[in-house]
Design a protein around this motif. Structure first.
Motif, PDB file in Angstrom:
ATOM      1  N   ASN A 242       7.694 -36.798 -45.929  1.00 57.47           N
ATOM      2  CA  ASN A 242       8.679 -37.615 -46.618  1.00 57.47           C
ATOM      3  C   ASN A 242       8.148 -37.858 -48.024  1.00 57.47           C
ATOM      4  O   ASN A 242       7.258 -38.672 -48.232  1.00 57.47           O
ATOM      5  CB  ASN A 242       8.892 -38.934 -45.878  1.00 57.47           C
ATOM      6  CG  ASN A 242       9.928 -39.811 -46.549  1.00 57.47           C
ATOM      7  OD1 ASN A 242      10.786 -39.321 -47.284  1.00 57.47           O
ATOM      8  ND2 ASN A 242       9.855 -41.114 -46.293  1.00 57.47           N
ATOM      9  N   ILE A 248       7.757 -42.084 -41.390  1.00 55.22           N
ATOM     10  CA  ILE A 248       8.952 -42.338 -40.587  1.00 55.22           C
ATOM     11  C   ILE A 248       8.624 -41.976 -39.146  1.00 55.22           C
ATOM     12  O   ILE A 248       8.239 -40.835 -38.854  1.00 55.22           O
ATOM     13  CB  ILE A 248      10.146 -41.501 -41.091  1.00 55.22           C
ATOM     14  CG1 ILE A 248      10.511 -41.923 -42.526  1.00 55.22           C
ATOM     15  CG2 ILE A 248      11.349 -41.644 -40.174  1.00 55.22           C
ATOM     16  CD1 ILE A 248      11.630 -41.100 -43.143  1.00 55.22           C
ATOM     17  N   ASP A 253      13.914 -41.290 -36.495  1.00 56.84           N
ATOM     18  CA  ASP A 253      14.464 -39.971 -36.767  1.00 56.84           C
ATOM     19  C   ASP A 253      15.933 -39.940 -36.331  1.00 56.84           C
ATOM     20  O   ASP A 253      16.496 -40.954 -35.903  1.00 56.84           O
ATOM     21  CB  ASP A 253      13.636 -38.908 -36.029  1.00 56.84           C
ATOM     22  CG  ASP A 253      13.975 -37.493 -36.449  1.00 56.84           C
ATOM     23  OD1 ASP A 253      14.204 -37.282 -37.656  1.00 56.84           O
ATOM     24  OD2 ASP A 253      14.012 -36.599 -35.588  1.00 56.84           O
ATOM     25  N   TRP A 260       7.836 -38.067 -39.672  1.00 54.79           N
ATOM     26  CA  TRP A 260       7.750 -37.663 -41.079  1.00 54.79           C
ATOM     27  C   TRP A 260       6.619 -38.458 -41.717  1.00 54.79           C
ATOM     28  O   TRP A 260       6.616 -39.685 -41.701  1.00 54.79           O
ATOM     29  CB  TRP A 260       9.059 -37.944 -41.818  1.00 54.79           C
ATOM     30  CG  TRP A 260      10.254 -37.267 -41.222  1.00 54.79           C
ATOM     31  CD1 TRP A 260      10.899 -37.597 -40.058  1.00 54.79           C
ATOM     32  CD2 TRP A 260      10.949 -36.127 -41.745  1.00 54.79           C
ATOM     33  NE1 TRP A 260      11.944 -36.741 -39.827  1.00 54.79           N
ATOM     34  CE2 TRP A 260      12.008 -35.830 -40.852  1.00 54.79           C
ATOM     35  CE3 TRP A 260      10.793 -35.343 -42.894  1.00 54.79           C
ATOM     36  CZ2 TRP A 260      12.890 -34.775 -41.073  1.00 54.79           C
ATOM     37  CZ3 TRP A 260      11.672 -34.296 -43.114  1.00 54.79           C
ATOM     38  CH2 TRP A 260      12.709 -34.010 -42.211  1.00 54.79           C
ATOM     39  N   ALA A 293      17.845 -34.514 -41.451  1.00 59.09           N
ATOM     40  CA  ALA A 293      16.749 -35.434 -41.769  1.00 59.09           C
ATOM     41  C   ALA A 293      17.318 -36.839 -41.843  1.00 59.09           C
ATOM     42  O   ALA A 293      18.515 -37.012 -42.096  1.00 59.09           O
ATOM     43  CB  ALA A 293      16.086 -35.052 -43.088  1.00 59.09           C
ATOM     44  N   GLU A 296      16.689 -42.037 -44.874  1.00 60.47           N
ATOM     45  CA  GLU A 296      15.554 -42.535 -45.658  1.00 60.47           C
ATOM     46  C   GLU A 296      14.875 -41.417 -46.442  1.00 60.47           C
ATOM     47  O   GLU A 296      14.373 -41.638 -47.541  1.00 60.47           O
ATOM     48  CB  GLU A 296      14.543 -43.202 -44.718  1.00 60.47           C
ATOM     49  CG  GLU A 296      13.421 -43.948 -45.413  1.00 60.47           C
ATOM     50  CD  GLU A 296      13.915 -45.202 -46.121  1.00 60.47           C
ATOM     51  OE1 GLU A 296      13.264 -45.612 -47.089  1.00 60.47           O
ATOM     52  OE2 GLU A 296      14.955 -45.756 -45.697  1.00 60.47           O
ATOM     53  N   VAL A 297      14.877 -40.219 -45.886  1.00 60.51           N
ATOM     54  CA  VAL A 297      14.268 -39.077 -46.562  1.00 60.51           C
ATOM     55  C   VAL A 297      14.973 -38.790 -47.877  1.00 60.51           C
ATOM     56  O   VAL A 297      14.337 -38.503 -48.903  1.00 60.51           O
ATOM     57  CB  VAL A 297      14.308 -37.832 -45.641  1.00 60.51           C
ATOM     58  CG1 VAL A 297      14.103 -36.552 -46.445  1.00 60.51           C
ATOM     59  CG2 VAL A 297      13.258 -37.938 -44.554  1.00 60.51           C
ATOM     60  N   ASN A 412      12.676 -34.348 -52.391  1.00 61.32           N
ATOM     61  CA  ASN A 412      12.802 -35.440 -51.419  1.00 61.32           C
ATOM     62  C   ASN A 412      11.940 -35.261 -50.183  1.00 61.32           C
ATOM     63  O   ASN A 412      11.440 -36.246 -49.629  1.00 61.32           O
ATOM     64  CB  ASN A 412      14.262 -35.601 -50.991  1.00 61.32           C
ATOM     65  CG  ASN A 412      15.159 -36.042 -52.123  1.00 61.32           C
ATOM     66  OD1 ASN A 412      15.537 -35.247 -52.965  1.00 61.32           O
ATOM     67  ND2 ASN A 412      15.480 -37.333 -52.173  1.00 61.32           N
ATOM     68  N   ALA A 413      11.795 -34.033 -49.696  1.00 56.09           N
ATOM     69  CA  ALA A 413      11.023 -33.834 -48.466  1.00 56.09           C
ATOM     70  C   ALA A 413      10.591 -32.380 -48.347  1.00 56.09           C
ATOM     71  O   ALA A 413      11.195 -31.482 -48.948  1.00 56.09           O
ATOM     72  CB  ALA A 413      11.829 -34.251 -47.234  1.00 56.09           C
TER      73      ALA A 413
END
Length: 863
Positions: A242, A248, A253, A260, A293, A296-297, A412-413
């Motif tokens: 993340n 996370i 999830d 994450w 995802a 929040e990601v 972002n991820a």
């Protein structure tokens, strides 16, 4: 007053703990509901639930009948407070198997290990493999749990090991997982164990490619090709990060219990974090599924900071340690929420993966058709990272595009997966555990007074020996320093003066500032090659008007000041179309840098094997060999004194924009006797240097160097060109391990065609193949006096090329095809012919060149 303060403090602490507890209790909205969600508590006799929403079930009903008898359940001797299936384990000195009835489709398979000792099972004896069927995929091979746990040594999860895999189950199949102890003479008490197994269904095309929709197929980095992730592949999750956000948990999830992690430990450059960026914006999952995802990601992003063109000097960089010898799937997650970005084109950037260009035009709003708050993913495949399973770094770099209005980059991820190899394996070797400092606490607990006294005595004795040893080394080191300083003064090679005795009219001297400017401060984006000596950068000098190759020698490389000085003095006086040109050097600020003409098409090796570059046609390979032979003949006969290269190999043969071959890397070259005096009579006694697989056996056995040592190495290159494989392959069967031995065997048996590169199928005239093989093997004769000179080799290869052309000229022109070499030059003028059925026109054409022209190489076994 003190009592009041104490109560307030206690209340604050309790409130803080309650808030922390709530974070564990908060379960995210379940977006995806798996068909199967099995959490197995191995070795336990009772079910239990954890705060992350998992319901752990006993394992006995999933063991095969034989495995129930052969395995035992035992509690951990060292309890852990971590949440999960770590109280008990299933263990056995024999093979045991779990069999799960599951539906068809892709699954997450997760394995949980707590590396500690159990009743009658010592922690260090856990050596085992893990496989799953029915196709016998290998997940772990000879896996030592304690060694891996000691190296990982996560303070937050001591001795806990976790592995996650993506697998596919066919219709009517069961998921069988087998644990196999590695019983050897060295490990006679080995056992296998497992604490927890989890099986979670996933969407059919979350990571696997939809065969009916190839729009999202991963791109192979550095190429325009695609790499579908097929159901027959197994994946191992290496990283799920993340970016710029917090950890996370599985409960947060989207329903598949993925974890994450924050990316902080892998980021190697400065950046800014926009946490909770655009919280009020509702995400729209138009380009990907909402379970791809968690929200929040996509609401946390890392970028470089929008401070203008200064960012053009830097990259946003992550370094991800991986196992070499595998291919990897990299998924990047993006979501544009920045209020400063309004239209596509506002924020563009380049993506480099493993120092190869992934895309030069990353634009999130372009991908989402100017819609903000729309998550999108981009998948890339890094095709086979070379190596023998040792650890290496896979880099990910983001660089602002020069045409972007906002000079920035964002992400972002990150998800990274290892792809199973051709043997259906994902296993990596056990790590090497570095020596740890003694732990006095443990020693005191385990030792009584007598033992402590003995240890102290032994330690004292050892310390004395070590002290004497270091004193001896220090004295020797000072003597060596004195000798080296004296030598450097004599040669004028002190690292401080920054100059060498090279005529300025032959070679240009660059300042370190010029080198930094030419390479953007040695930015890894500009690395075009690397080796034991250091990196080679693509640079621009003279205000960007001239492109050059800049070789920066790293400290501790096999090339030192002697080789550096040798190459400058040697190359600055060599001028030949098949010898790479040295433009200049830099020797200051503790740097040794060489500047060459830039060779657009890289080295020969990178067009023969282990590469995504275009393969060379047979005719072009012949032309390349002739060019190299001419360059070596110039070294042996065209200068005042004989020059022996000593490191002739395919990696040291460069190709320019016209695909002309040039010999490079003269760091190991030696000057022999004056021209006209045979080197066979004026041999040079010298320390053996060169590259394994190319070394003349006469040279390394007798330490006697002649120009015929270059001839031997060139013979190996000829076989590389013919076979498209490395000189040594340690994993091959014994007969094929050495390319030279294999070629000699095939030639003697009359089956030389067996070694021919499959890419050349249908391109080589049969008699041309035979004559080429004779030339190559004549170069490899054990007695150097029997090998031909490079001048003779040039003539013989010219005749081989004529053999090829004389047959090709009789072919129908419709069978001609051109190998795509336009990557380096739009108009190379190089083409090859292929008939597709192995026919080569009228065989009468072969009589144009008499057979006895090659009488010198007629019997390559002659002494």
């Amino acid at each position: 007053m003190d009592t009041t303060c104490t109560r307030i403090a206690l209340g604050t602490i309790i409130l803080h703990l309650l808030l922390m507890g709530l974070s564990y209790l908060s379960i995210a909205e379940v977006i995806y509901s798996p068909d199967e969600l099995l959490s197995i508590n191995c070795g336990s006799s009772s079910n239990f639930s954890t705060r992350d929403g998992r319901n752990w079930t006993v394992d006995i009903n999933f063991l095969t009948v034989e495995s129930r008898i052969n395995s035992v359940a035992a509690p951990a001797l060292t309890p852990t407070t971590l949440m999960g299936p770590y109280t008990y384990a299933r263990l056995s000195h024999s093979q045991f198997t779990y069999s799960f009835p599951v539906t068809a489709g892709p699954k997450f398979l997760r394995l949980f290990f707590y590396s500690t000792s159990y009743q009658n099972f010592d922690r260090t004896n856990a050596y085992f493999s893990v496989k799953f069927g029915p196709y016998t995929y290998t997940l772990l091979q000879d896996f030592n749990a304690s060694l891996n746990a000691d190296v990982d040594n996560d303070p937050g999860q001591p001795d806990i090991l976790f592995r996650e895999y993506c697998i596919n189950i066919g219709e009517g199949e069961r998921l069988d997982i087998t644990f196999i102890p590695t019983i050897t003479a060295q490990h006679q008490h080995s056992y296998a164990f497992i604490n927890g197994i989890e099986i979670v269904s996933m969407s059919p095309y979350l990571y696997y490619t939809n065969p009916d929709d190839y729009t999202g197929v991963p791109q192979i980095v550095g190429t325009l090709s695609q790499y579908p992730i097929e159901n027959s592949s197994a994946l191992e999750t290496i990283y799920r990060l993340n970016v710029a956000g917090k950890d996370i948990t599985g409960s947060e999830d989207t329903g598949m219990l993925r974890t994450w992690k924050a990316d902080d430990n892998y980021l190697t450059t400065q950046s800014t974090m926009s946490v909770d960026f655009g919280r009020i914006t509702k995400l729209s999952f138009n380009m990907t599924q909402n379970y791809t995802a968690p929200d929040e990601v996509y609401r946390t992003v890392r970028n470089m900071g929008t401070n203008g063109s200064m960012n053009m000097r830097f990259n946003l960089t992550w370094q991800l340690p991986v196992d070499s010898g595998f291919t990897y799937l990299l998924r990047l997650h993006f979501c544009q929420l920045d209020p400063h970005v309004s239209l596509s084109g506002d924020l563009r950037f380049s993506i480099y993966i493993a120092d190869q260009l992934g895309t030069d035009w990353a634009d999130v709003l372009l991908w989402t058709y100017n819609r903000k708050g729309v998550p999108v993913v981009r998948d890339y495949v890094v095709s086979y990272i070379p190596g023998n399973r040792e650890k290496t770094n896979l880099s990910l770099k983001m660089h602002p595009h020069h045409k972007s209005r906002i000079k920035d980059a964002q992400l972002n991820a990150i998800e990274l997966f290892k792809i199973s190899d051709t043997s259906c394996s994902l296993a990596d070797p056990n790590p090497h555990l570095l020596p740890q400092p003694p732990n006095n606490t443990i020693s005191n607990k385990k030792s009584n007074g007598t033992t402590s006294t003995i240890i102290a005595a032994v330690a004292g004795a050892v310390s004395g020996v070590v002290l004497l040893f270091f004193i001896a080394i220090l004295i020797k080191h000072r003597k060596n320093v004195a000798v080296n300083e004296s030598s450097n003064k004599k040669e004028g090679t002190s690292r401080n003066n920054g100059s060498l005795s090279v005529p300025t009219d032959l070679c240009r001297h660059f300042s370190i500032e010029e080198m930094r400017a030419a390479t953007n401060n040695f930015d890894k984006v500009f690395v075009v090659g690397m080796g034991g000596f250091g990196n080679v950068y693509k640079g621009h000098i003279d205000n960007g008007s001239t492109t050059v190759a800049i070789k920066r020698l790293k400290q501790g490389s096999r090339q030192g000041i002697r080789e550096f000085k040798n190459e400058i003095e040697m190359l600055s006086q060599l001028h030949h179309p098949n010898i790479v040109s040295l433009i200049g050097y830099c020797y200051e600020s503790n740097e040794m840098i060489l500047v060459y003409e830039f060779m657009d098409c890289g080295n020969l090796r990178d067009h023969l094997y282990d590469t995504d570059n275009p393969y060379l046609s047979w005719k072009h390979r012949l032309q390349t060999c002739i060019g190299v032979a001419r360059g070596l003949d110039y070294l042996h006969t065209g200068v005042k004194q004989v020059i022996i290269h000593r490191d002739v190999k395919s990696a040291n043969i460069l190709l320019d924009e016209k695909w002309e071959a040039k010999v490079s890397d003269f760091g190991l070259a030696r000057i022999g006797g004056p021209m006209g005096i045979s080197m066979m009579t004026t041999r040079v006694n010298t320390e053996v240097k060169g590259s394994i697989g190319y070394l003349d056996p006469e040279y390394y056995k007798r330490n006697i160097l002649t120009e015929k040592s270059d001839v031997y190495s060139f013979g190996v290159v000829l076989l590389e060109v013919l076979s498209g494989r490395q000189p040594l392959l340690h994993w091959e069967e014994k007969q094929r391990m050495s390319l030279v031995k294999w070629a000699e065997h095939c030639y003697e048996k009359g089956i030389l065609s067996e070694i021919v590169d499959p890419e050349l199928k249908g391109q080589i005239v049969p008699q041309c193949l035979r004559k080429f093989g004779e030339v190559a093997l004549s170069c490899l004769l054990e007695d150097g006096t029997q090998r031909p000179s490079m001048k003779d080799i040039v003539g013989m290869l010219d005749l081989v090329l004529q053999l090829q052309d004389s047959a090709v000229n009789y072919e129908d022109s419709s069978s001609h095809s051109t190998v795509p070499l336009s990557d380096c030059s739009e108009n190379t003028g190089l083409s090859t012919t292929s008939d597709g059925d192995g026919s080569y026109g009228r065989m009468e054409s072969f009589v144009l060149i008499p057979d006895d022209v090659f009488s010198e190489t007629k019997n390559p076994k002659r002494r």
